[in-house]
Design an enzyme around this catalytic site. Sequence first.
Site: not given
Ligand code: UD1
Ligand code: CA
Length: 474
Positions: A20, A25, A112, A167, A391, A394
């Site tokens: 979601a 980034r 995801g 974290e 054939n 051209a």
């Molecule tokens: C997260 C982990 C971190 C881990 C890393 C690995 C947490 C707080 N941290 O950090 O410890 O090392 O993944 O890749 O979980 N997402 C949602 N809803 C939200 C927020 C995120 O569905 O409200 C989904 C994102 O789409 C993504 C996944 O959750 O696919 C991870 O979220 P992301 O924000 O990328 O977490 P990281 O900062 O990478």
């Molecule tokens: Ca991530």
Amino acid sequence: MRKPESKTKAMRFAIAIMAAGKGTRLKSKRPKVLHAIGGKPLVEHVIRAAAQVVPAKDIVTIIGHEADMVRKAVEHTGVRFVLQAEQRGTGHAIQCAKEALQGYDHILVLSGDVPLIRPETIAQLRDFHLQQKASMTILTAVPDDPAGYGRVIRRTKSKPDVKAIVEQKALSSAQNKTEREINSGIYAFAATDLWANIGRLTTDNAHKEYYLTDLAAMLVKAKKRVVAVKAQSDIEVLGANTLAELVALDADLRMNKCRQLMAAGVTIFKPETCTIDAEVEIGADTVLEPCVQITGKTSIGEDCRVRSFSVIHNSRLANGVMVRPGCILDEATVGGGAILGPYAHLRPGSEIGEGAHVGNFVETKKTRMGKGSKANHLTYLGDAEIGAGVNVGAGTITCNYDGVNKHLTVIEDGAFIGSDSTLVAPVRIGKGAYVGAGSCITDDVPADALAIGRARQAVKEGWVKARKSKGSSQ
Ligand code: UD1
Ligand code: CA
């Protein structure tokens, strides 16, 4: 007779995929999980891996940012969807899926944006989780560079028991150096413990979000068992948070594909410059030169050669086809021993016969070309049925479009079309007929006839001299 019932009831597993988030980034308008590597969106890679572990109906994909777009992109996989309307963190994402995940004994959670995860590793996590009788099991890795990841803090280095996940932003500088085991964002939970505790998460952290990772310490405090298991390879648990990381994962996938093909007898020069999608099939003794792209559901036979800068998508090439440099093929079929290019453009519906030649700067669309026929230079063949041994000179052009409709051009076996002819469709050139160079053909040409449709040449002897002397007298 009734079958004896097994003593232990089979455990019911569901997989939740968190997809979601926006992916701030990446600095992209496109939701992160729809960015593609290896020709497929990140989340589709994750779904495909998950679907090899549990049936699609037991997979719940949590969507939120651009939810409709994400749902449309992957609904063909048959998974279920849950909406996380506001993205308030990974813990909140799983909470939103609580209802959809009722009736399962264990929940496996995937991210995801961690796309290279293998089904074997998900199964390994599940088995370890059951064997350890854990409340929460965390999949981890110790990559060369742990920057950007949460770290898993074990009680002792040698035991699987975990104290907490910290974290990146909450790490002290000392911890940043010593704690190198990363949280992959992939977990297994015993459902009862998960649902009993998830409501207790708070937003007391740097991002003011509900962190799923906080459950580790929370469950430990509640005297539950939290363990970690290392994935066999680092690469499969690496997340993609920046475009540079995405490109690195893509390169890794592509290189794997090249390696598989090379192991099966395909020569690929400079494989790092080639882009080959996962579903592409290529026969032995085929050679790919540097800088080719072969994508979608393309299949290429044996003994072919694809020269540099060719782009082939969703096409089928039989054995012994030569694709000279710079060709573009899209939904085309090419018979054995045919020769294409350089710079041929085969658009959808092009069917090139055995041994046919489609040469320099020739464009075909919805055109069938029979065995051994040739169109070697500067030609457009659209909506045409061309027999065998034809054939095409051209600069020949089929005028297939009248501004409203498309019309068919038929050129029967053995016909010869002189250079720079225009064939105004609908029109038929009979078997063995000749069309004189520079003709504009608007009427059918019977078999074996010669058609000439051009102005007669006039020659005015001495005209230039006469004009010049006239000019000088002025
Ligand atoms: C997260 C982990 C971190 C881990 C890393 C690995 C947490 C707080 N941290 O950090 O410890 O090392 O993944 O890749 O979980 N997402 C949602 N809803 C939200 C927020 C995120 O569905 O409200 C989904 C994102 O789409 C993504 C996944 O959750 O696919 C991870 O979220 P992301 O924000 O990328 O977490 P990281 O900062 O990478
Ligand atoms: Ca991530």
